[in-house]
Write a protein that holds these residues in place. Sequence first.
Motif, PDB file in Angstrom:
ATOM      1  N   SER A 128       0.836  -1.203   0.000  1.00  0.00           N
ATOM      2  CA  SER A 128       0.000   0.000   0.000  1.00  0.00           C
ATOM      3  C   SER A 128       0.873   1.256   0.000  1.00  0.00           C
ATOM      4  CB  SER A 128      -0.919   0.001   1.218  1.00  0.00           C
ATOM      5  OG  SER A 128      -0.177  -0.124   2.420  1.00  0.00           O
ATOM      6  N   PRO A 129       1.615   1.488  -1.083  1.00  0.00           N
ATOM      7  CA  PRO A 129       2.461   2.677  -1.137  1.00  0.00           C
ATOM      8  C   PRO A 129       1.644   3.956  -1.092  1.00  0.00           C
ATOM      9  CG  PRO A 129       2.300   1.656  -3.296  1.00  0.00           C
ATOM     10  CD  PRO A 129       1.670   0.713  -2.325  1.00  0.00           C
ATOM     11  N   ALA A 130       2.199   4.972  -0.466  1.00  0.00           N
ATOM     12  CA  ALA A 130       1.529   6.261  -0.361  1.00  0.00           C
ATOM     13  C   ALA A 130       2.574   7.358  -0.349  1.00  0.00           C
ATOM     14  CB  ALA A 130       0.683   6.330   0.904  1.00  0.00           C
ATOM     15  N   ARG A 131       2.209   8.529  -0.855  1.00  0.00           N
ATOM     16  CA  ARG A 131       3.113   9.682  -0.797  1.00  0.00           C
ATOM     17  C   ARG A 131       2.724  10.537   0.399  1.00  0.00           C
ATOM     18  NH1 ARG A 131       6.798  11.839  -4.072  1.00  0.00           N
ATOM     19  NH2 ARG A 131       6.144  10.599  -5.891  1.00  0.00           N
ATOM     20  N   VAL A 132       3.705  10.771   1.267  1.00  0.00           N
ATOM     21  CA  VAL A 132       3.503  11.539   2.493  1.00  0.00           C
ATOM     22  C   VAL A 132       4.661  12.527   2.658  1.00  0.00           C
ATOM     23  CG1 VAL A 132       2.304   9.624   3.641  1.00  0.00           C
ATOM     24  CG2 VAL A 132       4.786   9.883   3.909  1.00  0.00           C
ATOM     25  N   LEU A 133       4.548  13.397   3.649  1.00  0.00           N
ATOM     26  CA  LEU A 133       5.669  14.256   4.001  1.00  0.00           C
ATOM     27  C   LEU A 133       6.774  13.406   4.619  1.00  0.00           C
ATOM     28  CD1 LEU A 133       3.976  17.413   5.576  1.00  0.00           C
ATOM     29  CD2 LEU A 133       4.792  17.087   3.224  1.00  0.00           C
ATOM     30  N   ARG A 134       7.991  13.636   4.195  1.00  0.00           N
ATOM     31  CA  ARG A 134       9.137  12.889   4.706  1.00  0.00           C
ATOM     32  C   ARG A 134       9.262  13.037   6.229  1.00  0.00           C
ATOM     33  NH1 ARG A 134      13.234  11.532   1.343  1.00  0.00           N
ATOM     34  NH2 ARG A 134      12.525  13.118  -0.145  1.00  0.00           N
ATOM     35  N   SER A 135       8.882  14.202   6.739  1.00  0.00           N
ATOM     36  CA  SER A 135       9.030  14.480   8.167  1.00  0.00           C
ATOM     37  C   SER A 135       8.180  13.566   9.031  1.00  0.00           C
ATOM     38  CB  SER A 135       8.667  15.941   8.464  1.00  0.00           C
ATOM     39  OG  SER A 135       7.313  16.194   8.117  1.00  0.00           O
ATOM     40  N   CYS A 136       6.995  13.166   8.554  1.00  0.00           N
ATOM     41  CA  CYS A 136       6.134  12.324   9.393  1.00  0.00           C
ATOM     42  C   CYS A 136       6.659  10.896   9.470  1.00  0.00           C
ATOM     43  CB  CYS A 136       4.677  12.368   8.929  1.00  0.00           C
ATOM     44  SG  CYS A 136       4.301  11.502   7.385  1.00  0.00           S
ATOM     45  N   VAL A 137       7.351  10.437   8.429  1.00  0.00           N
ATOM     46  CA  VAL A 137       7.974   9.115   8.481  1.00  0.00           C
ATOM     47  C   VAL A 137       9.067   9.106   9.540  1.00  0.00           C
ATOM     48  CG1 VAL A 137       9.202   7.341   7.181  1.00  0.00           C
ATOM     49  CG2 VAL A 137       7.482   8.754   6.031  1.00  0.00           C
ATOM     50  N   ALA A 138       9.906  10.143   9.510  1.00  0.00           N
ATOM     51  CA  ALA A 138      10.995  10.226  10.486  1.00  0.00           C
ATOM     52  C   ALA A 138      10.465  10.321  11.907  1.00  0.00           C
ATOM     53  CB  ALA A 138      11.871  11.447  10.167  1.00  0.00           C
ATOM     54  N   ALA A 139       9.399  11.109  12.112  1.00  0.00           N
ATOM     55  CA  ALA A 139       8.834  11.268  13.454  1.00  0.00           C
ATOM     56  C   ALA A 139       8.216   9.969  13.945  1.00  0.00           C
ATOM     57  CB  ALA A 139       7.784  12.383  13.442  1.00  0.00           C
ATOM     58  N   ALA A 140       7.542   9.231  13.058  1.00  0.00           N
ATOM     59  CA  ALA A 140       6.939   7.956  13.459  1.00  0.00           C
ATOM     60  C   ALA A 140       8.015   6.925  13.797  1.00  0.00           C
ATOM     61  CB  ALA A 140       6.029   7.435  12.355  1.00  0.00           C
ATOM     62  N   GLU A 141       9.120   6.950  13.086  1.00  0.00           N
ATOM     63  CA  GLU A 141      10.205   6.003  13.366  1.00  0.00           C
ATOM     64  C   GLU A 141      10.825   6.249  14.737  1.00  0.00           C
ATOM     65  OE1 GLU A 141      12.692   6.665   9.998  1.00  0.00           O
ATOM     66  OE2 GLU A 141      11.746   5.070   8.799  1.00  0.00           O
ATOM     67  N   LEU A 142      10.754   7.486  15.204  1.00  0.00           N
ATOM     68  CA  LEU A 142      11.353   7.831  16.501  1.00  0.00           C
ATOM     69  C   LEU A 142      10.421   7.562  17.684  1.00  0.00           C
ATOM     70  CD1 LEU A 142      13.113  11.189  15.565  1.00  0.00           C
ATOM     71  CD2 LEU A 142      14.205   8.980  16.029  1.00  0.00           C
ATOM     72  N   LEU A 143       9.151   7.261  17.408  1.00  0.00           N
ATOM     73  CA  LEU A 143       8.205   7.009  18.502  1.00  0.00           C
ATOM     74  C   LEU A 143       8.586   5.754  19.270  1.00  0.00           C
ATOM     75  CD1 LEU A 143       4.547   7.675  17.238  1.00  0.00           C
ATOM     76  CD2 LEU A 143       5.843   8.958  18.938  1.00  0.00           C
ATOM     77  N   ASP A 144       8.556   5.839  20.590  1.00  0.00           N
ATOM     78  CA  ASP A 144       8.801   4.662  21.430  1.00  0.00           C
ATOM     79  C   ASP A 144       7.505   3.912  21.734  1.00  0.00           C
ATOM     80  OD1 ASP A 144      11.526   5.148  21.598  1.00  0.00           O
ATOM     81  OD2 ASP A 144      11.280   6.514  23.293  1.00  0.00           O
ATOM     82  N   GLU A 145       6.367   4.620  21.666  1.00  0.00           N
ATOM     83  CA  GLU A 145       5.084   4.012  22.018  1.00  0.00           C
ATOM     84  C   GLU A 145       4.504   3.238  20.839  1.00  0.00           C
ATOM     85  OE1 GLU A 145       4.886   7.739  21.961  1.00  0.00           O
ATOM     86  OE2 GLU A 145       6.289   7.620  23.625  1.00  0.00           O
ATOM     87  N   ASP A 146       3.552   2.337  21.149  1.00  0.00           N
ATOM     88  CA  ASP A 146       2.869   1.583  20.103  1.00  0.00           C
ATOM     89  C   ASP A 146       1.783   2.404  19.429  1.00  0.00           C
ATOM     90  OD1 ASP A 146       4.394  -0.681  20.569  1.00  0.00           O
ATOM     91  OD2 ASP A 146       2.985  -1.466  22.071  1.00  0.00           O
ATOM     92  N   TYR A 147       1.336   3.463  20.095  1.00  0.00           N
ATOM     93  CA  TYR A 147       0.256   4.294  19.557  1.00  0.00           C
ATOM     94  C   TYR A 147       0.718   5.739  19.430  1.00  0.00           C
ATOM     95  CZ  TYR A 147      -2.757   0.304  20.340  1.00  0.00           C
ATOM     96  OH  TYR A 147      -3.307  -0.949  20.292  1.00  0.00           O
ATOM     97  N   ALA A 148       0.307   6.366  18.315  1.00  0.00           N
ATOM     98  CA  ALA A 148       0.670   7.763  18.079  1.00  0.00           C
ATOM     99  C   ALA A 148      -0.327   8.724  18.694  1.00  0.00           C
ATOM    100  CB  ALA A 148       0.768   8.028  16.579  1.00  0.00           C
ATOM    101  N   GLY A 149      -1.550   8.250  18.940  1.00  0.00           N
ATOM    102  CA  GLY A 149      -2.589   9.117  19.489  1.00  0.00           C
ATOM    103  C   GLY A 149      -3.947   8.472  19.357  1.00  0.00           C
ATOM    104  N   ALA A 150      -4.967   9.298  19.107  1.00  0.00           N
ATOM    105  CA  ALA A 150      -6.332   8.787  18.994  1.00  0.00           C
ATOM    106  C   ALA A 150      -7.106   9.642  18.001  1.00  0.00           C
ATOM    107  CB  ALA A 150      -7.024   8.801  20.358  1.00  0.00           C
ATOM    108  N   ILE A 151      -8.061   8.999  17.324  1.00  0.00           N
ATOM    109  CA  ILE A 151      -8.912   9.693  16.361  1.00  0.00           C
ATOM    110  C   ILE A 151     -10.372   9.489  16.742  1.00  0.00           C
ATOM    111  CG2 ILE A 151      -7.304   9.549  14.436  1.00  0.00           C
ATOM    112  CD1 ILE A 151      -8.859   7.097  13.463  1.00  0.00           C
TER     113      ILE A 151
END
Length: 321
Positions: free
Chosen positions: A236-259
């Motif tokens: 499922s390739p997608a085009r996103v901002l490069r910055s959000c990939v880097a930020a997600a890779e640095l997350l220590d938690e299993d969840y980024a938040g809630a929707i």
Amino acid sequence: MPATRFTELVGCELPLQLAPMGTVGTPELVAAVANAGAHGMLAAVTAPPPVLRQVIDQIGWLTGGPFGINFLVPLIDAECVEIAAHGAGLVEFFYGDPDPVLVARVRGAGGLASWQVGSEAEARGAAAAGCDVIVVQGLEAGGRLRGTAPLLPLLERVLDAVAGQVPVVAAGGIGTAQGVRRVLEAGATAARVGTRFIAARESGAHPAYVEAVIRAGAQDTVVTDRFSAMWPPGPSPARVLRSCVAAAELLDEDYAGAIPAGDRMVPLPRFAAPAPGRQTTGKIEAMAMYAGVSVAEVRRVEPARAIVSELTSPRASSPPG
């Protein structure tokens, strides 16, 4: 701007279509684009039938202009397709092989059927399935990508493949009046634009998402399959901002938040597919911030009407009939 086969078919004034964009595409945004003379599109995603009916009614109250509903084939609810066919002028499908049964369901309910494709083979399939409109998505587009080819050469091949049977809309990396003119002169009957509208005043994007898009430059997007949680299995390739990939890779938690989901908040796993909307909480910078290569053209928050006006200025005219 002169009429085209697309404008005459769907009933809009301008050969411009809003891309369907999940949480970004609010009823207010869809209506504002339609009220400005273009064609609005709403992504139904996983909306249950009562909610979809309510949203379609809401758009109808906000505009008398034409709009359509987009469905992702892996997540289709047959009842929702019926609701959309009756309540909106156009029903579109994406991320699946063209299906004549779905097309017949839409046309049987009095709607126009559209299919977004990523290859000339898919375009031939969509024409054979009886689609009224084909949308060609180039690799430059933001969000989920079906194909792997740049827009202009792909558009040329698709136009040859369908040989005028079906009006073709061009999508992917279009963010200026010159870009609109370019695809119209190449043979498209309308241009589809998404990224520019992330920063529309009526957008549903989280303010941090909007700010990141405004700050981004032409080289700040990347194609990745990382944001695949809460998405059907498979590539499922997608085009996103490069910055959000880097930020997600640095997350220590299993969840980024809630929707939000109805009247409750649902945990959002790291690398989840949904983009952050206004009510999303958590590490917004580490969520899927979809954006096309036209992101450098997003410079400020402004009304959707102003964006439509800029994109369809006289300098972008002279489309083919």
